[in-house]
Design an enzyme around this catalytic site. Structure first.
Site, PDB file in Angstrom:
ATOM      1  N   CYS A 314     -46.860   0.728   6.152  1.00  0.00           N
ATOM      2  CA  CYS A 314     -46.778   0.034   4.866  1.00  0.00           C
ATOM      3  C   CYS A 314     -47.073  -1.471   4.867  1.00  0.00           C
ATOM      4  CB  CYS A 314     -45.454   0.334   4.168  1.00  0.00           C
ATOM      5  SG  CYS A 314     -44.008  -0.037   5.144  1.00  0.00           S
ATOM      6  N   ARG A 344     -49.773   3.386  18.523  1.00  0.00           N
ATOM      7  CA  ARG A 344     -48.722   2.685  19.266  1.00  0.00           C
ATOM      8  C   ARG A 344     -48.922   2.926  20.746  1.00  0.00           C
ATOM      9  NH1 ARG A 344     -43.147   3.748  15.830  1.00  0.00           N
ATOM     10  NH2 ARG A 344     -43.988   2.969  13.871  1.00  0.00           N
ATOM     11  N   GLU A 346     -47.364   3.818  23.655  1.00  0.00           N
ATOM     12  CA  GLU A 346     -46.068   4.399  24.010  1.00  0.00           C
ATOM     13  C   GLU A 346     -45.832   4.400  25.515  1.00  0.00           C
ATOM     14  OE1 GLU A 346     -43.636   5.266  22.050  1.00  0.00           O
ATOM     15  OE2 GLU A 346     -44.490   5.660  20.073  1.00  0.00           O
ATOM     16  N   ARG A 355     -45.110  12.630  20.824  1.00  0.00           N
ATOM     17  CA  ARG A 355     -45.072  11.184  21.103  1.00  0.00           C
ATOM     18  C   ARG A 355     -46.405  10.790  21.694  1.00  0.00           C
ATOM     19  NH1 ARG A 355     -41.316   7.568  20.933  1.00  0.00           N
ATOM     20  NH2 ARG A 355     -39.664   9.113  20.876  1.00  0.00           N
ATOM     21  N   GLU A 363     -47.573   8.010   4.436  1.00  0.00           N
ATOM     22  CA  GLU A 363     -46.570   6.984   4.194  1.00  0.00           C
ATOM     23  C   GLU A 363     -46.292   6.931   2.704  1.00  0.00           C
ATOM     24  OE1 GLU A 363     -44.941   5.269   6.411  1.00  0.00           O
ATOM     25  OE2 GLU A 363     -44.205   3.433   5.462  1.00  0.00           O
ATOM     26  N   ASP A 431     -32.725   8.946   9.413  1.00  0.00           N
ATOM     27  CA  ASP A 431     -33.632   9.682  10.297  1.00  0.00           C
ATOM     28  C   ASP A 431     -33.485  11.181  10.047  1.00  0.00           C
ATOM     29  OD1 ASP A 431     -34.774   7.576  11.597  1.00  0.00           O
ATOM     30  OD2 ASP A 431     -33.702   7.848  13.490  1.00  0.00           O
ATOM     31  N   GLU A 444     -36.830  13.264  16.144  1.00  0.00           N
ATOM     32  CA  GLU A 444     -36.986  12.584  14.847  1.00  0.00           C
ATOM     33  C   GLU A 444     -38.377  12.898  14.336  1.00  0.00           C
ATOM     34  OE1 GLU A 444     -36.740   8.232  14.793  1.00  0.00           O
ATOM     35  OE2 GLU A 444     -38.096   8.279  13.064  1.00  0.00           O
ATOM     36  N   ASN A 447     -38.565   9.680   8.543  1.00  0.00           N
ATOM     37  CA  ASN A 447     -37.410   8.917   8.104  1.00  0.00           C
ATOM     38  C   ASN A 447     -37.596   8.402   6.694  1.00  0.00           C
ATOM     39  OD1 ASN A 447     -39.033   6.622   8.311  1.00  0.00           O
ATOM     40  ND2 ASN A 447     -38.419   6.321  10.437  1.00  0.00           N
ATOM     41  N   CYS A 473     -39.498   2.981   2.028  1.00  0.00           N
ATOM     42  CA  CYS A 473     -40.648   3.718   2.519  1.00  0.00           C
ATOM     43  C   CYS A 473     -40.202   4.886   3.375  1.00  0.00           C
ATOM     44  CB  CYS A 473     -41.607   2.823   3.297  1.00  0.00           C
ATOM     45  SG  CYS A 473     -40.949   2.192   4.835  1.00  0.00           S
ATOM     46  N   ARG A 480     -45.236  15.285  14.286  1.00  0.00           N
ATOM     47  CA  ARG A 480     -43.821  15.608  14.497  1.00  0.00           C
ATOM     48  C   ARG A 480     -43.401  16.822  13.678  1.00  0.00           C
ATOM     49  NH1 ARG A 480     -40.781  10.732  16.510  1.00  0.00           N
ATOM     50  NH2 ARG A 480     -42.237   9.950  18.076  1.00  0.00           N
TER      51      ARG A 480
HETATM   52  P1  ATP Z   1     -39.093   7.092  18.042  1.00  0.00           P
HETATM   53  O1  ATP Z   1     -37.692   6.572  18.116  1.00  0.00           O
HETATM   54  O2  ATP Z   1     -39.209   8.575  18.171  1.00  0.00           O
HETATM   55  O3  ATP Z   1     -40.055   6.318  18.890  1.00  0.00           O
HETATM   56  P2  ATP Z   1     -39.630   5.373  15.899  1.00  0.00           P
HETATM   57  O4  ATP Z   1     -38.274   4.936  15.515  1.00  0.00           O
HETATM   58  O5  ATP Z   1     -40.469   4.503  16.757  1.00  0.00           O
HETATM   59  O6  ATP Z   1     -39.555   6.825  16.545  1.00  0.00           O
HETATM   60  P3  ATP Z   1     -40.603   4.907  13.313  1.00  0.00           P
HETATM   61  O7  ATP Z   1     -41.074   3.546  13.690  1.00  0.00           O
HETATM   62  O8  ATP Z   1     -39.399   5.036  12.495  1.00  0.00           O
HETATM   63  O9  ATP Z   1     -40.428   5.783  14.605  1.00  0.00           O
HETATM   64  O10 ATP Z   1     -41.849   5.692  12.692  1.00  0.00           O
HETATM   65  C1  ATP Z   1     -41.718   6.570  11.604  1.00  0.00           C
HETATM   66  C2  ATP Z   1     -42.293   7.933  11.897  1.00  0.00           C
HETATM   67  O11 ATP Z   1     -43.554   7.823  12.519  1.00  0.00           O
HETATM   68  C3  ATP Z   1     -41.476   8.774  12.862  1.00  0.00           C
HETATM   69  O12 ATP Z   1     -40.441   9.452  12.203  1.00  0.00           O
HETATM   70  C4  ATP Z   1     -42.502   9.743  13.370  1.00  0.00           C
HETATM   71  O13 ATP Z   1     -42.722  10.787  12.444  1.00  0.00           O
HETATM   72  C5  ATP Z   1     -43.758   8.902  13.418  1.00  0.00           C
HETATM   73  N1  ATP Z   1     -44.011   8.383  14.764  1.00  0.00           N
HETATM   74  C6  ATP Z   1     -43.584   7.229  15.295  1.00  0.00           C
HETATM   75  N2  ATP Z   1     -44.023   7.056  16.552  1.00  0.00           N
HETATM   76  C7  ATP Z   1     -44.773   8.167  16.826  1.00  0.00           C
HETATM   77  C8  ATP Z   1     -45.516   8.596  17.970  1.00  0.00           C
HETATM   78  N3  ATP Z   1     -45.606   7.850  19.065  1.00  0.00           N
HETATM   79  N4  ATP Z   1     -46.145   9.770  17.905  1.00  0.00           N
HETATM   80  C9  ATP Z   1     -46.093  10.537  16.792  1.00  0.00           C
HETATM   81  N5  ATP Z   1     -45.413  10.185  15.684  1.00  0.00           N
HETATM   82  C10 ATP Z   1     -44.760   9.013  15.686  1.00  0.00           C
HETATM   83 ZN    ZN Z   2     -42.960   1.856   5.955  1.00  0.00          ZN
HETATM   84 MG    MG Z   3     -40.912   4.458  18.780  1.00  0.00          MG
END
Ligand code: ATP
Ligand code: ZN
Ligand code: MG
Length: 514
Positions: A314, A344, A346, A355, A363, A431, A444, A447, A473, A480
């Protein structure tokens, strides 16, 4: 934590400071110490050591004077300096002297309190020396007058306090309060869905890290989930589709707050220093001759990074509203974006499709008054619940999580005025998690966040009525959802709930590998 400030500064004047001018300046120092520096200080504070004071005897040079300042938390030394500067002009003007410049010769902050094990002082260019002894952190600063105008010392103290809090919270990370847990649902698998998808040729690993190529079958499921979201949530609730940029410049992350700490997970973006082909010719030639890309040399020919690839979806929307005042009757505004990937880094955390470094999200974003924002979050929650219970038939739960940094940024309700509706207590994130039978973990998968006035403030967005503008948002992660669904229901369509199976229809087995 208690902080104490000391500073030496030299004030340069346009001419010689006569004895009369010296006397006038001394008088101004007395008045400042007794009156001016006390303005705005809370009533209960009476100890001059808590307040900015000019201490010691002013040291006069021919055209200059050296002053020493000290303060506790009130009218900090730099505020005292600027207040003094304002008074100096008229007083010295009477002696035909103008202030030509201020030089900060020394600035020292000491912070005392409980420093946790392993605390380390920030490493920043303004900090010339730092030491931590017996619960007192001493920072010796290199700061200019304009650094002081930018409130660098105040921000440093705040940063130290934040670091102490972060280290104290340590691994705890976030509060977690269960809000809802679904009952048991039929389970048809105890296998890792990614491995199963690979086995059936639904997905293949690509050559970049944390990235998959989704075959037609996997995409059919993604699109089925998208259709469910559109038909059951986004459509009925009246969200409008927009397209948010996917390359995010620093300015956006400065305003969204991501610039405070997103660096370890960014995919950085750079631009060529020039698009003149002759500047790049040898890079191409190198590949033609060696079969290798000349990365070391490319690094020298690019600018930036200018920002990064979409991280949270967003923030890059908000420049659309930046600096605007929104008419009451267009609120609450409800929008969504599904126009591209999020990225990201990771690192070692990548796992399966759930992940990854490149993923797909819808979004959902909304804004309006505090009441409107909270109401939409509640409606959204009901809509999700219907989808997970009645259509996907998932085993899921949701929990309120409060990341410690939110609590610390004062984003959680403290019963401040203007929050009588109790909306403030709702700021934070819910979450949604699904059970993974193969690992007995909860994943997760999306959210819902109520972000309060964080974004509208960061991007200077106002409402016609003058009410505080709030936003929320929700990021629906398609990887996921897929991982959660397949982990519970398996890959055989005959075991899927009809609401999903019917949309997917027949699986498209396009490729046959020999
Ligand atoms: P996590 O704790 O699992 O790393 P996050 O807290 O980093 O998640 P948010 O930043 O809240 O995740 O991102 C919102 C949404 O984006 C998550 O609920 C998930 O659906 C998706 N998401 C985030 N990171 C990833 C990833 N590396 N791979 C796939 N989906 C992701
Ligand atoms: Zn957002
Ligand atoms: Mg994360």
């Amino acid at each position: 934590m208690r902080s104490h400030f000391e500073m030496n500064a030299t004030l340069q004047f346009s001419g010689e400071i006569t004895t009369e001018a010296q006397a006038a300046l001394k008088k101004l120092i007395e008045d400042s110490n007794r009156v001016h520096f006390w303005k705005g200080v809370p009533k209960g504070v009476t100890d001059p050591a808590e307040i900015g004071q000019i201490t010691g005897i002013p040291q006069f040079g021919k055209n200059s004077v050296d002053l020493s300042f000290s303060s506790g938390p009130y009218t900090r030394v730099h505020d005292a300096l600027f207040r003094f500067r304002k008074q100096v002009a008229p007083v010295m003007g009477r002696h035909r002297l103008g202030l030509r410049g201020i030089e900060v010769n020394g600035y020292r902050i000491t912070v005392s309190g409980d420093f946790p094990e392993g605390f380390h002082s920030p490493r920043l260019p303004f900090i010339r020396e730092s030491s931590l002894e017996d619960g007192t952190l001493t920072l010796v600063l290199d700061v200019s007058e304009s650094d002081l105008e930018n409130k660098i010392p105040d921000r440093l103290v705040r940063l130290v306090e934040e670091k102490v809090q972060a280290a104290t919270y340590g691994g705890k990370g976030e509060h977690w309060d269960l809000v809802f847990e679904s009952g048991k649902k039929p389970r048809y698998s105890d296998a890792d869905p990614t491995a199963e998808m690979v086995k059936r040729g639904w997905i293949k690993h690509s050559s970049a890290r944390g990235q998959w190529i989704h075959g037609p079958q996997s995409v059919q499921l993604f699109r089925a989930f998208e259709k469910i979201v559109l038909d059951e949530i986004i459509g009925p609730m009246g969200f409008s589709e927009m397209i948010f940029p996917k390359l995010v410049p620093w300015d956006v992350w400065k305003r969204s707050g991501h610039a405070k700490g997103v660096y370890p997970e960014i995919y950085y973006v750079c631009t060529p220093k020039t698009r003149d082909p002759s500047f790049w010719e040898d890079i191409g030639d190198y590949f033609k001759v060696t079969g290798e890309v000349w990365v070391e040399e490319i690094k020298k020919r690019i600018d930036g990074p200018i920002g990064g690839l979409c991280y949270a979806q967003c923030p890059p929307f908000w420049p659309f509203l930046q600096g605007e005042t929104l008419a009451n009757d267009c609120l609450p505004a409800r929008i969504f974006d599904r126009s591209g990937t999020s990225h990201r880094y990771e690192s070692g955390g990548i796992h399966g499709i759930e992940r990854v470094d490149e993923f797909h999200r819808i979004e959902v974003l909304w804004l309006g008054t505090a009441e409107q924002t909270v109401q939409i979050a509640d409606d959204l929650h009901e809509a999700y619940r219907h989808v997970f219970e009645d259509i996907l038939e998932l085993e899921w739960r949701c929990a309120r999580v409060t990341p410690w940094f939110m609590a610390q940024e004062g984003m959680i309700d403290t019963g401040e005025p203007g929050q009588e509706c109790g909306c403030g207590a709702r700021i934070g994130t819910m979450d949604y998690e699904a059970f993974l039978p193969y690992s007995s973990n909860w994943l997760e998968f999306q959210n819902v966040s109520i972000n309060g006035d964080k974004y509208p403030k960061g991007f200077s967005v106002k409402i016609q009525s003058g009410a505080d503008c709030w936003s929320g948002c929700s990021g629906i992660g398609l990887e996921r959802w897929t991982a959660a669904f397949l982990a519970q229901k398996g890959l055989d369509i005959e075991n899927w709930p009809s609401g999903v199976a019917e949309i997917v229809g027949e699986l498209n087995e396009l490729f046959k590998f020999l």
